[in-house]
Design an enzyme around this catalytic site. Structure first.
Site, PDB file in Angstrom:
ATOM      1  N   LYS A  37      -0.640 -13.896  -1.625  1.00  0.00           N
ATOM      2  CA  LYS A  37      -1.476 -13.738  -0.425  1.00  0.00           C
ATOM      3  C   LYS A  37      -2.845 -14.370  -0.660  1.00  0.00           C
ATOM      4  CE  LYS A  37       1.177  -9.811   1.060  1.00  0.00           C
ATOM      5  NZ  LYS A  37       1.426  -8.381   1.043  1.00  0.00           N
ATOM      6  N   GLN A  72      -1.685  -3.085  -0.239  1.00  0.00           N
ATOM      7  CA  GLN A  72      -0.334  -3.443  -0.701  1.00  0.00           C
ATOM      8  C   GLN A  72       0.509  -2.187  -0.916  1.00  0.00           C
ATOM      9  OE1 GLN A  72       0.910  -6.692  -1.064  1.00  0.00           O
ATOM     10  NE2 GLN A  72       2.813  -5.552  -1.274  1.00  0.00           N
ATOM     11  N   ASP A 120      -1.473  -6.099   8.863  1.00  0.00           N
ATOM     12  CA  ASP A 120      -0.058  -5.836   8.573  1.00  0.00           C
ATOM     13  C   ASP A 120       0.669  -5.342   9.828  1.00  0.00           C
ATOM     14  OD1 ASP A 120       1.032  -6.443   6.117  1.00  0.00           O
ATOM     15  OD2 ASP A 120       0.165  -4.696   5.104  1.00  0.00           O
TER      16      ASP A 120
END
Ligand code: NDP
Length: 285
Positions: free
Chosen positions: A53, A97, A120
């Protein structure tokens, strides 16, 4: 007949290149895009995801802030960091995460992220927006599948097609079904309690497998000429990366198919990057 391969790597690259260009244009107007990534603990797979990422941010021209916290970090400490990042004007996206260590409640953490920074697309406000058809951030993997269908199938029209999604998780199956509905597909969601899975799948013009079990979708589940999207990432008995679909036999009868690796996987990061760009636009409107 042998299926055409939908090349997720190439489509993901295309999206990242488009974003790179648009980001350079934003920079000229004095607007920068910044993603904050938080990793708690040392899970090796998560470390790889976070590294990828950060690399994608660098490639496109985003700033990335990295918070690598020890596994013992308390939920309170994590929530304090999120609160601080929520308040920072220079931060557009916040990504925590997953999975988190067991002593931290994932739902509480997701709910703590400012929905306008929830790149997200996991916050209930963004999920709700998807349900009622409002603008919001969409979960990256299902959003990536839509791009594969739109860009990788030589103009295949989703509208009116029978789509069977196997899996009903909050991050893949459920948002996937809503996105396919938005594209005017006729949607069926199958899961572990579905009776006659073969029969249900055989109806499908488009099959999207998000089960997490190697090879559960066989030739017997697939109608001749169907489009097959394999979201699953599994390890086969010999340790190789593989999907939910028995690729060799299904690719003989499908019209289009995604490989694993190189199909849906690379799209998730591309769509995350797209959400970061959209977040920056939102914050600078
Ligand atoms: P979950 O385990 O949360 O969900 C799996 C779903 O599959 C559940 O709804 C379950 O049903 C259903 N299921 C399980 N066994 C069967 C079966 N035998 N027949 C029919 N349905 C079944 O997984 P995720 O949605 O998080 O992920 C699915 C897969 O996608 C995994 O392999 C994961 O690694 C991969 N993935 C890939 C990503 C990418 O970037 N490419 C991103 C995210 C996930 P029930 O609800 O009844 O239990």
């Amino acid at each position: 007949m042998s299926a055409k391969i939908i090349d997720g790597k190439a489509i993901s690259q295309q999206i990242k290149d488009e974003l790179k260009e648009k980001t350079a244009a934003l920079k000229e107007k004095g607007i920068e895009v910044t993603l904050a990534v938080i990793l708690v603990g040392e899970d090796p797979a998560s470390q790889v995801y976070v590294r990828n990422k950060k690399r994608a941010c660098e490639y496109i021209g985003y700033n990335s802030l990295s918070y690598e916290l020890p596994a013992e970090t308390s939920q309170e400490e994590l929530l304090k960091l999120i609160d601080e990042l929520n308040g920072r004007k220079d931060v557009d996206g916040i990504l925590v995460q997953m999975p988190l260590p067991k002593h931290i409640d994932e739902k509480t953490v997701i709910n703590a992220i400012d929905p306008s920074k929830d790149v997200d697309g996991f916050h209930p406000i963004n999920v709700g927006a998807l349900v009622v058809g409002d603008k919001g951030f969409v979960s990256c993997t299902p959003a990536g599948v839509i791009q594969l269908l739109k860009r990788g199938t030589d103009g295949y029209d989703i509208s009116g097609k029978e789509c069977v999604i196997i899996g009903r998780s909050n991050i893949v199956g459920k948002p996937m079904s809503l996105l396919m509905l938005r594209e005017n597909a006729t949607v069926t969601i199958a899961h572990s309690r579905t009776k006659n899975l073969e029969e249900v799948c055989k109806r499908a013009d488009i099959i999207i497998a998000a089960v997490g079990k190697a090879g559960v979708i066989t030739r017997d589940h697939v109608k001749e000429g169907a489009v097959v999207i394999d979201v699953g990432i599994n390890r086969s008995k010999d340790g190789k990366l593989c999907g939910d679909v028995k690729y060799d036999e299904v690719s003989e009868i499908a019209s289009y198919i995604t490989p694993v690796p190189g199909g849906v996987g690379p799209m998730t990061i591309a769509m995350l990057m797209n959400n970061c760009y959209e977040a920056a636009l939102l914050h600078n409107a």
